[in-house]
Design a protein around this motif. Structure first.
Motif, short mmCIF file in Angstrom:
data_model
loop_
_atom_site.label_atom_id
_atom_site.label_comp_id
_atom_site.label_asym_id
_atom_site.label_seq_id
_atom_site.Cartn_x
_atom_site.Cartn_y
_atom_site.Cartn_z
N PHE A 64 0.83 -1.21 0.00
CA PHE A 64 0.00 0.00 0.00
C PHE A 64 0.86 1.26 0.00
CE2 PHE A 64 -3.67 -2.37 2.32
CZ PHE A 64 -3.97 -3.03 1.13
N PRO A 74 2.13 3.80 -7.08
CA PRO A 74 1.42 4.84 -7.84
C PRO A 74 0.06 5.14 -7.20
CG PRO A 74 2.38 3.25 -9.34
CD PRO A 74 2.57 2.70 -7.95
N LEU A 77 0.35 10.76 -3.59
CA LEU A 77 0.92 12.07 -3.88
C LEU A 77 1.96 12.42 -2.83
CD1 LEU A 77 -2.23 14.24 -4.69
CD2 LEU A 77 -0.82 12.88 -6.24
N ASP A 84 4.26 20.06 -4.89
CA ASP A 84 4.17 18.80 -5.63
C ASP A 84 5.59 18.27 -5.89
OD1 ASP A 84 3.64 16.77 -7.43
OD2 ASP A 84 2.31 17.97 -8.70
N LEU A 87 7.61 18.69 -9.07
CA LEU A 87 8.32 19.93 -9.40
C LEU A 87 9.67 20.00 -8.70
CD1 LEU A 87 5.34 22.46 -9.04
CD2 LEU A 87 6.37 21.63 -11.16
N THR A 106 -4.37 8.76 -2.75
CA THR A 106 -5.57 9.20 -3.47
C THR A 106 -6.50 8.02 -3.68
OG1 THR A 106 -4.68 8.73 -5.66
CG2 THR A 106 -4.20 10.88 -4.73
N GLY A 110 -14.45 7.88 -2.14
CA GLY A 110 -14.83 9.26 -2.09
C GLY A 110 -16.33 9.36 -2.15
N ILE B 16 2.03 23.18 -8.04
CA ILE B 16 1.33 22.03 -8.60
C ILE B 16 1.78 21.79 -10.04
CG2 ILE B 16 -0.95 21.28 -9.49
CD1 ILE B 16 -1.17 23.49 -6.61
N LYS B 17 1.98 20.52 -10.37
CA LYS B 17 2.20 20.18 -11.77
C LYS B 17 0.95 19.45 -12.24
CE LYS B 17 5.42 17.80 -14.82
NZ LYS B 17 6.52 16.83 -14.83
N ASP B 63 -13.88 13.15 -2.82
CA ASP B 63 -14.55 13.57 -4.06
C ASP B 63 -15.82 14.35 -3.78
OD1 ASP B 63 -12.70 12.23 -5.92
OD2 ASP B 63 -13.48 10.41 -5.01
N GLU B 215 -8.14 12.77 -10.16
CA GLU B 215 -8.14 12.48 -8.73
C GLU B 215 -7.01 13.24 -8.03
OE1 GLU B 215 -7.79 8.21 -7.61
OE2 GLU B 215 -9.77 8.66 -6.82
N LYS B 216 -5.86 13.28 -8.69
CA LYS B 216 -4.73 14.00 -8.09
C LYS B 216 -5.10 15.46 -7.81
CE LYS B 216 -0.16 15.91 -9.08
NZ LYS B 216 1.06 15.93 -9.90
N VAL B 219 -7.52 15.82 -4.86
CA VAL B 219 -6.84 15.71 -3.57
C VAL B 219 -6.05 16.99 -3.29
CG1 VAL B 219 -5.04 14.47 -2.31
CG2 VAL B 219 -6.75 13.20 -3.59
N LEU B 220 -5.38 17.53 -4.31
CA LEU B 220 -4.59 18.75 -4.11
C LEU B 220 -5.50 19.96 -3.84
CD1 LEU B 220 -1.72 18.37 -6.73
CD2 LEU B 220 -1.59 18.11 -4.25
N ALA B 240 -8.14 -2.78 0.01
CA ALA B 240 -8.06 -1.33 0.16
C ALA B 240 -7.97 -0.66 -1.19
CB ALA B 240 -6.87 -0.96 1.01
N PHE B 241 -7.38 -1.32 -2.14
CA PHE B 241 -7.30 -0.75 -3.48
C PHE B 241 -8.31 -1.47 -4.36
CE2 PHE B 241 -4.21 1.39 -1.62
CZ PHE B 241 -2.88 1.15 -1.89
N ARG B 242 -9.11 -0.66 -5.04
CA ARG B 242 -10.25 -1.26 -5.71
C ARG B 242 -9.89 -1.99 -6.98
NH1 ARG B 242 -13.98 3.74 -5.76
NH2 ARG B 242 -12.07 4.81 -5.23
N ARG B 246 -7.93 -0.39 -11.19
CA ARG B 246 -7.53 0.83 -10.51
C ARG B 246 -6.00 0.96 -10.48
NH1 ARG B 246 -10.35 4.50 -9.00
NH2 ARG B 246 -9.68 5.99 -7.46
N SER B 247 -5.33 -0.13 -10.09
CA SER B 247 -3.87 -0.09 -10.05
C SER B 247 -3.32 0.18 -11.45
CB SER B 247 -3.31 -1.42 -9.54
OG SER B 247 -3.85 -1.71 -8.30
N LYS B 250 -3.48 3.78 -12.29
CA LYS B 250 -2.47 4.56 -11.57
C LYS B 250 -1.07 4.33 -12.14
CE LYS B 250 -5.13 6.65 -8.69
NZ LYS B 250 -5.39 8.07 -8.95
N GLN B 251 -0.80 3.09 -12.58
CA GLN B 251 0.49 2.81 -13.21
C GLN B 251 0.62 3.60 -14.50
OE1 GLN B 251 2.80 0.60 -12.02
NE2 GLN B 251 1.69 -0.66 -10.55
N LYS B 254 1.38 7.16 -13.95
CA LYS B 254 2.77 7.37 -13.57
C LYS B 254 3.65 7.51 -14.83
CE LYS B 254 6.11 7.51 -10.52
NZ LYS B 254 6.22 8.77 -9.79
#
Lengths: 110, 401
Positions: A64, A74, A77, A84, A87, A106, A110, B16-17, B63, B215-216, B219-220, B240-242, B246-247, B250-251, B254
């Protein structure tokens, strides 16, 4: 007697559910060695992550937080002094005493 | 590394990027751009009409918390004239929902919005704690998903509201697109990419104003606006991770952050190739009332222009679309839960009248009628909730029926 390893204080926060992996505590003061003992390079965020996994991650499901290759999972954040980390060079960012590093998942509902 | 300056104001330090275009922004400009893009989605899709009463499906998570905050801000800034209400579902999960509902109660005070909480117990005479005691943890998400869908609708009806907005974000939609692609379920793929589901004929329509929001960034946004949200995983959903979709998303993010919006847009484009179906993507590309010619999208908040058909065709297909998409969201939830329970065991499958999960849904069309038992809108004689309840009530240990 082992030589004293010089450390620096780093403020580490966990949010978005990650605190459950770290003793259910959101805020941690970490005494981080100023050099990575494996290659004597200055401590960066990559070293901080491996230090956290080795010394502070109190949960069997390490995936996790980090992947098998030791990189952050991944979907997490990272903010370095609220910026971030993308940067700031991500894992390569060299930490300074008193830096604040926030890990936010994240992935939770939600 | 020398700090970068904000690409918009060129004076403040960048914090923020942005995943969608790598733009480096300061806090203030990021917050403004994030809100402006949602405003664009809302206006170009004609999501609301002035004076509309809208219920925000609020879980206390990031969300829906961000959605409530942004809608309040935009409603005031742009004079939408919306009457906003928070609508929460109490599934009856001790130690999880009761805590997150406290967050929603705080939000209601902070945002000055009325809050309505409807409980599974009052609607179905079952809490999720009791459901899990009866059937175990495996497959309980199926029950929870079916119940929640109806509970939101019923809650809205109690309030006299015909429009529920939910906090589904771009990552959620991309995940759903991937799952439906992997299952080769074209009709569900089409429905799942729509920003609005349900229409005037159905009692309550749903929409997702955050459909194009990363999503990022959500959260920011919550972080920099210091919004309070709740982020504990449901105690009955140990993964915990759906799931792997989902993974995977996220990969991909990245490797190339724009992948998420690309998948959402690809899903919309593919959905339009499905015979007899059409997605309603951002209407700035020409949805129903919009002018026939596609309009250029200067903000980049919505669908791609590749392979777009002219708006007139979209308009013609719109009614057909509306007929089809009533149950999009429920199906997604159910499908997820079923695929989970399939991995673990078979026990819930037998009781479920829902598509077996063994293959794509057949055909595209669903005929909307009423459940013979509870009178609730359903495409089957007996709605899914009633069928599940029947099974539960037979198994309730201490009660004779």
């Amino acid at each position: 007697m082992a030589p004293e390893i010089e450390t620096m204080p780093i403020w580490v926060d966990f949010a978005g559910g990650l605190q459950t992996l770290f003793s259910n505590k959101p805020n941690h003061m970490i005494s981080l060695p100023i050099f990575n003992p494996s290659d004597f390079s200055p401590a960066n965020v990559g070293f901080l992550i491996s230090h956290l996994v080795k010394n502070h991650l109190k949960h069997p499901q390490t995936e996790f937080f980090v992947q098998e290759d030791g990189h952050l999972t991944p979907g997490i954040l990272v903010l370095i002094n609220d910026v971030d980390w993308e940067l700031e060079g991500e894992e390569e960012y060299e930490l300074k005493p008193g830096d604040n590093v926030i890990f936010v998942s994240t992935m939770h509902g939600g | 590394m020398a700090p970068s300056l904000c690409a918009i104001c060129k004076t403040e330090r960048a914090y923020i990027k942005r995943p969608k275009n790598h733009a480096k922004l300061c806090k203030e400009c990021f917050i403004r751009v994030f809100e402006d893009e949602i405003h664009h989605t809302i206006t170009s899709s004609k999501l609301f009409y002035p004076g509309e009463k809208v219920a925000i499906g609020a879980s206390g998570g990031k969300d829906s918390t961000v959605l409530a905050s942004v809608l309040k801000t935009l409603n005031e800034r742009h004079g939408y004239g919306l009457d906003l209400v928070l609508l929460s579902i109490d599934e009856g999960i001790t130690g999880y929902r009761d805590d997150s509902l406290k967050t929603v109660m705080n939000n209601a005070v902070q945002y000055g919005m009325p809050l309505k909480i409807v409980g599974y117990k009052e609607l179905y005479d079952w809490t999720m704690d009791e459901v899990v005691q009866t059937i175990g943890k495996k497959g309980n998400c199926t029950y929870c998903g079916v119940f929640r869908r109806q509970a939101l609708d019923r809650g809205a009806k109690m309030l006299g509201i015909k429009h529920v907005v939910t906090g589904h974000n771009a990552d959620d939609v991309a995940e759903t697109v991937m799952m439906n692609l992997l299952r080769a379920d074209l009709s569900r793929l089409s429905r799942s990419t729509s920003i609005v589901t349900g229409d005037d004929r159905s009692e309550v329509k749903r929409s997702k104003p955050l459909k194009y929001s990363y999503e990022k960034e959500i959260v920011l946004y919550a972080f920099h606006k210091k919004l309070e949200y709740f982020s504990t995983e449901c105690i009955y959903s140990p993964e915990a991770f759906r799931g792997s979709a989902r993974s995977l998303i996220k990969q991909l993010e990245k490797v190339r952050p724009s992948a998420i919006l690309d998948i959402v847009r690809s899903g919309e484009d593919m959905a339009r190739l499905v015979p007899g179906e059409s997605p309603s993507s951002c209407a700035c590309k020409g949805q129903k009332a919009a002018a026939a010619a596609p309009v250029d999208d200067d903000i980049g908040g919505c669908g791609s222009t590749n392979g777009r058909t002219p708006g007139g065709e979209m308009a013609a297909m719109d009614k057909q679309l509306r007929d089809n998409e009533e149950y999009a969201e429920l199906e997604v939830d159910v499908a997820k839960a079923i695929s989970k329970s399939k991995q673990g065991g078979e026990e819930t499958k037998k009781e479920l009248p829902i598509r077996s999960g063994s293959g794509p849904s057949k055909g595209g069309r669903q005929v909307l009628g009423q459940c013979k038992r509870c009178g609730y809108m359903s495409s089957q004689e007996i709605c899914q909730a009633c069928t599940l309840l029947e099974g539960l009530n037979k198994n309730r240990p201490q009660i004779q029926i």
